[in-house]
Scaffold this motif. Structure first.
Motif, PDB file in Angstrom:
ATOM      1  N   LEU A  14       0.832  -1.210   0.000  1.00  0.00           N
ATOM      2  CA  LEU A  14       0.000   0.000   0.000  1.00  0.00           C
ATOM      3  C   LEU A  14       0.863   1.255   0.000  1.00  0.00           C
ATOM      4  O   LEU A  14       0.566   2.225  -0.711  1.00  0.00           O
ATOM      5  CB  LEU A  14      -0.915   0.021   1.227  1.00  0.00           C
ATOM      6  N   MET A  15       1.914   1.227   0.784  1.00  0.00           N
ATOM      7  CA  MET A  15       2.823   2.362   0.851  1.00  0.00           C
ATOM      8  C   MET A  15       3.414   2.658  -0.532  1.00  0.00           C
ATOM      9  O   MET A  15       3.423   3.803  -0.988  1.00  0.00           O
ATOM     10  CB  MET A  15       3.936   2.049   1.865  1.00  0.00           C
ATOM     11  N   ILE A  16       3.848   1.612  -1.220  1.00  0.00           N
ATOM     12  CA  ILE A  16       4.425   1.769  -2.560  1.00  0.00           C
ATOM     13  C   ILE A  16       3.361   2.229  -3.556  1.00  0.00           C
ATOM     14  O   ILE A  16       3.606   3.118  -4.374  1.00  0.00           O
ATOM     15  CB  ILE A  16       5.086   0.445  -3.012  1.00  0.00           C
ATOM     16  N   GLN A  17       2.160   1.645  -3.475  1.00  0.00           N
ATOM     17  CA  GLN A  17       1.077   2.026  -4.382  1.00  0.00           C
ATOM     18  C   GLN A  17       0.710   3.499  -4.250  1.00  0.00           C
ATOM     19  O   GLN A  17       0.306   4.139  -5.222  1.00  0.00           O
ATOM     20  CB  GLN A  17      -0.161   1.165  -4.140  1.00  0.00           C
ATOM     21  N   LYS A  18       0.860   4.038  -3.040  1.00  0.00           N
ATOM     22  CA  LYS A  18       0.573   5.462  -2.811  1.00  0.00           C
ATOM     23  C   LYS A  18       1.753   6.345  -3.191  1.00  0.00           C
ATOM     24  O   LYS A  18       1.685   7.567  -3.073  1.00  0.00           O
ATOM     25  CB  LYS A  18       0.203   5.706  -1.341  1.00  0.00           C
ATOM     26  N   GLY A  19       2.858   5.731  -3.639  1.00  0.00           N
ATOM     27  CA  GLY A  19       3.997   6.487  -4.138  1.00  0.00           C
ATOM     28  C   GLY A  19       5.026   6.880  -3.097  1.00  0.00           C
ATOM     29  O   GLY A  19       5.852   7.756  -3.337  1.00  0.00           O
TER      30      GLY A  19
END
Length: 77
Positions: A14-19
């Motif tokens: 999720l952290m990566i998906q949010k950039g």
């Protein structure tokens, strides 16, 4: 009682998906980078306030990321 991350992989995805990288994420949740890394690696448990910030920044329900575990104390006696 302790707050535990349900699924570390999910949290990191999720952290990566949010950039976010971990440094940027630490700034967003107003926590030091080392502490953020320890939480996202599962080495530390977040406080209630930090868990709330994490779920808010990642725009998910608190229950999606965290679980409250009862701490049992064993008495010798």
């Amino acid at each position: 009682m302790k707050i535990k991350v349900k699924d570390l992989d999910h949290l990191n995805e999720l952290m990566i998906q949010k950039g976010f990288n971990k440094s940027d994420f630490a700034k967003q949740i107003q926590l030091s980078q080392p502490m953020t890394i320890q939480i996202t690696n599962g080495d530390r448990n977040p406080s209630p306030r930090i868990a709330k910030r994490i779920s808010d920044v990642l725009e998910v329900e608190w229950d999606e990321l965290f679980i409250i575990k009862k701490v049992t104390c064993s008495s010798s006696g």
